[in-house]
Write an enzyme that holds these catalytic residues in place. Structure first.
Site, PDB file in Angstrom:
ATOM      1  N   ASN A   6      -1.924 -14.242  -0.785  1.00 42.07           N
ATOM      2  CA  ASN A   6      -1.375 -12.949  -1.186  1.00 42.07           C
ATOM      3  C   ASN A   6      -1.245 -12.084   0.067  1.00 42.07           C
ATOM      4  OD1 ASN A   6      -0.771 -10.487  -2.289  1.00 42.07           O
ATOM      5  ND2 ASN A   6      -2.728 -10.208  -3.373  1.00 42.07           N
ATOM      6  N   LYS A   8       0.045  -9.167   0.308  1.00 40.87           N
ATOM      7  CA  LYS A   8      -0.035  -7.720   0.034  1.00 40.87           C
ATOM      8  C   LYS A   8       1.075  -7.002   0.821  1.00 40.87           C
ATOM      9  CE  LYS A   8      -4.886  -8.384  -0.958  1.00 40.87           C
ATOM     10  NZ  LYS A   8      -6.253  -7.909  -0.903  1.00 40.87           N
ATOM     11  N   HIS A  88      -3.802  -7.336 -10.459  1.00 40.40           N
ATOM     12  CA  HIS A  88      -4.605  -7.243  -9.230  1.00 40.40           C
ATOM     13  C   HIS A  88      -5.323  -5.883  -9.173  1.00 40.40           C
ATOM     14  CE1 HIS A  88      -5.838  -7.276  -5.069  1.00 40.40           C
ATOM     15  NE2 HIS A  88      -5.604  -8.574  -5.047  1.00 40.40           N
ATOM     16  N   GLU A  90      -5.919  -3.922  -6.827  1.00 44.55           N
ATOM     17  CA  GLU A  90      -5.266  -2.876  -6.026  1.00 44.55           C
ATOM     18  C   GLU A  90      -4.186  -2.172  -6.835  1.00 44.55           C
ATOM     19  OE1 GLU A  90      -4.434  -5.382  -2.676  1.00 44.55           O
ATOM     20  OE2 GLU A  90      -6.561  -5.381  -2.160  1.00 44.55           O
ATOM     21  N   GLU A 157     -11.643 -11.900  -8.877  1.00 46.55           N
ATOM     22  CA  GLU A 157     -11.771 -11.281  -7.559  1.00 46.55           C
ATOM     23  C   GLU A 157     -12.668 -10.050  -7.661  1.00 46.55           C
ATOM     24  OE1 GLU A 157      -8.195 -12.235  -4.892  1.00 46.55           O
ATOM     25  OE2 GLU A 157      -7.514 -10.660  -6.218  1.00 46.55           O
ATOM     26  N   GLY A 163     -11.376  -7.883   1.014  1.00 45.96           N
ATOM     27  CA  GLY A 163     -11.095  -7.257   2.301  1.00 45.96           C
ATOM     28  C   GLY A 163     -12.325  -6.716   3.015  1.00 45.96           C
TER      29      GLY A 163
HETATM   30  P1  13P Z   1      -9.176 -10.767   0.941  1.00 48.60           P
HETATM   31  O1  13P Z   1      -9.043 -12.265   1.071  1.00 48.60           O
HETATM   32  O2  13P Z   1      -8.566 -10.027   2.080  1.00 48.60           O
HETATM   33  O3  13P Z   1     -10.571 -10.363   0.624  1.00 48.60           O
HETATM   34  O4  13P Z   1      -8.282 -10.360  -0.337  1.00 48.60           O
HETATM   35  C1  13P Z   1      -8.463 -11.013  -1.537  1.00 48.60           C
HETATM   36  C2  13P Z   1      -7.382 -10.618  -2.467  1.00 48.60           C
HETATM   37  O5  13P Z   1      -7.330  -9.488  -2.927  1.00 48.60           O
HETATM   38  C3  13P Z   1      -6.354 -11.624  -2.793  1.00 48.60           C
HETATM   39  O6  13P Z   1      -5.556 -11.208  -3.850  1.00 48.60           O
END
Ligand code: 13P
Length: 230
Positions: A6, A8, A88, A90, A157, A163
């Site tokens: 992903n 983003k 997700h 976010e 997740e 992150g």
């Molecule tokens: P990270 O791998 O940067 O922790 O992000 C995970 C994520 O949100 C994948 O959708």
């Protein structure tokens, strides 16, 4: 195993093209049973050649219409996109996607036959309340979601692991996946949250983990392919 990248809001159309070209070459060594997904930003959606599936990180649940700033089915059809990420954390947090909106989006893309990677995950304050609170929170994220949908993949997740460089522990992943598997039965279940080359082997060897959804460590084709080939 399933390996999903992903991006983003990272990479441009040009850098995605270079990435995919590089990945295509590197993935020649991959196990044919493993499946790879790439979710580039919308501006980089296209037809790409290789042993992977391109999906969209988001879309508006409409064919087309007056939804300023969004893309719909018509734009996705142009590139034969048939895979979407929904739910997700976010988007739930920064774009204020409520469970109701998420469920509406899910139903729309389900009716269109899309493969859906459906994301769930708890914030730190819920994790700190203990396992029961975590499961209650996670199961509430299936409200309005047809978990019997045959093209459903679930991604767990934990928000506090996204992150942050700090993945959930083997025990946390193992316990949570075991409980989630009971709820979603045979559906593939991915783990996401600070997955990287250094912890990939450990994570994919946990019972109940069918793959990973990777953010930061997927942005480099070398690092992502290292995980796929691990
Ligand atoms: P990270 O791998 O940067 O922790 O992000 C995970 C994520 O949100 C994948 O959708």
């Amino acid at each position: 195993m399933i390996f999903a990248a992903n991006f983003k809001t990272n990479h441009t159309r040009k850098s995605t093209e270079l990435y995919i070209h590089d990945l295509h070459v590197k993935l020649r060594a991959k196990n044919p049973e493993d499946t790879v997904y790439i979710f580039p930003p919308s501006t980089a959606l296209d037809h790409y050649e290789g042993d992977f599936t391109i999906g969209t990180q988001n879309a508006y649940p409409a064919h087309n219409g007056a939804y300023t700033g969004e893309i719909g089915l018509e734009q996705l059809d142009e590139f034969d996109i048939k895979t979407i990420l929904i739910g997700h954390s976010e988007r739930r947090e920064y774009m204020d996607e409520t469970q109701e909106k998420v469920a509406e989006k899910f139903s729309f893309f389900q009716a269109e036959g899309y493969e859906i990677i459906y994301c769930i995950g708890e914030p730190l304050e819920i994790r700190e309340k203990g396992f029961e609170a975590v499961m209650q929170y996670l199961l509430s994220q299936f409200d309005g979601i047809d978990i019997g949908y045959e093209k459903l993949i679930v991604a767990y997740e934990p928000i506090w692991a996204i992150g942050t460089g700090r993945s959930a522990t083997v025990e946390e992943i193992s316990d949570t996946h075991r409980a989630l598997k009971k709820a979603i039965s045979d559906k593939p279940l991915l783990y996401g949250g600070s997955v990287k080359p250094a912890n990939i082997k450990e994570i994919i060897s946990i019972a109940g983990v069918d793959g990973v959804l990777v953010g930061s460590a997927s942005l480099d084709a070398g690092s992502f392919s290292e995980m796929v080939l691990a």
